[in-house]
Write a protein that holds these residues in place. Sequence first.
Motif, PDB file in Angstrom:
ATOM      1  N   LEU A  18       0.823  -1.202   0.000  1.00 19.89           N
ATOM      2  CA  LEU A  18       0.000   0.000   0.000  1.00 19.89           C
ATOM      3  C   LEU A  18       0.863   1.261   0.000  1.00 19.89           C
ATOM      4  CD1 LEU A  18      -2.591  -1.090   2.716  1.00 19.89           C
ATOM      5  CD2 LEU A  18      -2.813  -1.290   0.222  1.00 19.89           C
ATOM      6  N   VAL A  19       0.282   2.340  -0.436  1.00 13.31           N
ATOM      7  CA  VAL A  19       0.933   3.640  -0.353  1.00 13.31           C
ATOM      8  C   VAL A  19       0.763   4.161   1.066  1.00 13.31           C
ATOM      9  CG1 VAL A  19       0.961   6.013  -1.200  1.00 13.31           C
ATOM     10  CG2 VAL A  19       0.524   4.122  -2.783  1.00 13.31           C
ATOM     11  N   ALA A  20       1.860   4.482   1.712  1.00 13.50           N
ATOM     12  CA  ALA A  20       1.799   4.918   3.104  1.00 13.50           C
ATOM     13  C   ALA A  20       1.249   6.331   3.217  1.00 13.50           C
ATOM     14  CB  ALA A  20       3.192   4.866   3.726  1.00 13.50           C
ATOM     15  N   PRO A  21       0.525   6.627   4.294  1.00 12.49           N
ATOM     16  CA  PRO A  21       0.069   8.011   4.521  1.00 12.49           C
ATOM     17  C   PRO A  21       1.256   8.905   4.841  1.00 12.49           C
ATOM     18  CG  PRO A  21      -0.402   6.647   6.432  1.00 12.49           C
ATOM     19  CD  PRO A  21       0.085   5.711   5.363  1.00 12.49           C
ATOM     20  N   ASN A  22       1.109  10.190   4.613  1.00 10.42           N
ATOM     21  CA  ASN A  22       2.203  11.125   4.891  1.00 10.42           C
ATOM     22  C   ASN A  22       2.579  11.149   6.366  1.00 10.42           C
ATOM     23  OD1 ASN A  22       2.492  11.945   2.212  1.00 10.42           O
ATOM     24  ND2 ASN A  22       0.878  13.496   2.421  1.00 10.42           N
ATOM     25  N   ASP A  23       1.604  10.890   7.227  1.00 15.98           N
ATOM     26  CA  ASP A  23       1.866  10.914   8.664  1.00 15.98           C
ATOM     27  C   ASP A  23       2.018   9.492   9.217  1.00 15.98           C
ATOM     28  OD1 ASP A  23      -0.743  10.165   8.263  1.00 15.98           O
ATOM     29  OD2 ASP A  23      -1.536  11.264   9.991  1.00 15.98           O
ATOM     30  N   VAL A  24       2.691   8.649   8.474  1.00 15.58           N
ATOM     31  CA  VAL A  24       2.860   7.256   8.877  1.00 15.58           C
ATOM     32  C   VAL A  24       3.479   7.177  10.274  1.00 15.58           C
ATOM     33  CG1 VAL A  24       5.108   7.115   7.709  1.00 15.58           C
ATOM     34  CG2 VAL A  24       3.838   5.033   8.220  1.00 15.58           C
ATOM     35  N   LYS A  25       2.898   6.309  11.115  1.00 15.93           N
ATOM     36  CA  LYS A  25       3.350   6.167  12.497  1.00 15.93           C
ATOM     37  C   LYS A  25       4.027   4.818  12.695  1.00 15.93           C
ATOM     38  CE  LYS A  25       1.388  10.077  13.597  1.00 15.93           C
ATOM     39  NZ  LYS A  25       2.206  11.300  13.836  1.00 15.93           N
ATOM     40  N   LEU A  26       5.032   4.792  13.540  1.00 11.01           N
ATOM     41  CA  LEU A  26       5.762   3.562  13.833  1.00 11.01           C
ATOM     42  C   LEU A  26       5.718   3.323  15.336  1.00 11.01           C
ATOM     43  CD1 LEU A  26       7.629   1.336  12.564  1.00 11.01           C
ATOM     44  CD2 LEU A  26       9.547   2.779  13.275  1.00 11.01           C
ATOM     45  N   TRP A  34       9.261  -1.327   3.293  1.00 11.77           N
ATOM     46  CA  TRP A  34       8.992  -0.495   2.120  1.00 11.77           C
ATOM     47  C   TRP A  34       9.583  -1.148   0.870  1.00 11.77           C
ATOM     48  CZ3 TRP A  34       6.825   4.615   2.398  1.00 11.77           C
ATOM     49  CH2 TRP A  34       6.565   5.067   3.698  1.00 11.77           C
ATOM     50  N   ARG A  35       8.765  -1.276  -0.164  1.00 11.74           N
ATOM     51  CA  ARG A  35       9.253  -1.764  -1.460  1.00 11.74           C
ATOM     52  C   ARG A  35       9.508  -0.551  -2.354  1.00 11.74           C
ATOM     53  NH1 ARG A  35       5.719  -6.065  -4.752  1.00 11.74           N
ATOM     54  NH2 ARG A  35       4.323  -4.262  -4.874  1.00 11.74           N
ATOM     55  N   ARG A 243       3.618  -3.976   8.463  1.00  8.89           N
ATOM     56  CA  ARG A 243       2.978  -3.127   7.475  1.00  8.89           C
ATOM     57  C   ARG A 243       3.845  -3.121   6.222  1.00  8.89           C
ATOM     58  NH1 ARG A 243      -0.553  -3.739  10.392  1.00  8.89           N
ATOM     59  NH2 ARG A 243      -1.870  -2.253  11.526  1.00  8.89           N
ATOM     60  N   TYR A 244       3.200  -3.201   5.060  1.00  9.56           N
ATOM     61  CA  TYR A 244       3.936  -3.256   3.799  1.00  9.56           C
ATOM     62  C   TYR A 244       3.580  -2.045   2.962  1.00  9.56           C
ATOM     63  CZ  TYR A 244       4.731  -8.051   5.213  1.00  9.56           C
ATOM     64  OH  TYR A 244       5.107  -9.177   5.926  1.00  9.56           O
ATOM     65  N   TRP A 245       4.588  -1.214   2.708  1.00  7.00           N
ATOM     66  CA  TRP A 245       4.359   0.046   1.997  1.00  7.00           C
ATOM     67  C   TRP A 245       5.088   0.049   0.655  1.00  7.00           C
ATOM     68  CZ3 TRP A 245       0.557   1.690   4.613  1.00  7.00           C
ATOM     69  CH2 TRP A 245       0.553   1.791   6.011  1.00  7.00           C
TER      70      TRP A 245
END
Length: 247
Positions: A18-26, A34-35, A243-245
């Motif tokens: 998936l395309v990650a949101p700009n405010d991705v949280k870890l 991330w691919r 999570r796969y981004w």
Amino acid sequence: MQNSKLRSLTIDSDRQWLVAPNDVKLLPDDIHVWRIELERSESQIKQFAKILSEDERGRAEKLYFQQHRQRFVVGRGILRTILGRYLDVAPQEVKFDYEAFGKPVLSAEFSDRKIWFNLSHCQSLALCAVSRDRPIGVDLEYARPITDVLVLAQQFFSASESALMRSLPPHQKQQAFFRIWTCKEAYLKATGAGISQLQKIEITLTPGESAKLNVPDWRLLEISAGRNSIAAVAVPGTAANLRYWQY
């Protein structure tokens, strides 16, 4: 396990990148993978080059082939962009230190963020794995034909791993070799150890199951990245919310 069928099991075989949101949280239990597509337009390559450090641009210039230079620039530029999101800084403000075997880590000024990362690339594809509070390693390999696969297994694998390789029919040896290799490399990259330790790390392959790392308190995750590639992530601990981004 004589001639047993070892199919490649991947923990995310049914997942979508998936395309990650700009405010991705870890969060502490999160593992983000991330691919990254390394083939980019000339304008994108120029933009990524602008955010690299002088040292990184120098390293890129030393690469002989233009394609390799461009892929290095894109990989480092996107790595900086990804880490900048987690650190809440501009990509060009991300700073690295380097461990004994050349593994990049975030510089000491970011130590309070407790962000760990690792990057692996193969041809036009790269994977970046990111975690919080614990080291992480990722390895990505293209499953190419190797004529001396048993010789390499004898050189780099444990006795039991080499025995498994010899027991498999010819059409299964290649995939088994790369699964074992990537799992070992992922762990060694997480710990910062060199390739000389490959034989000391043992991986168990059992029909119908994912590979297992025979190191206490470590978790191994096989990843499906596509394009006839084989990949794995290694982290300490047991809990992991993946999570796969897609960048």
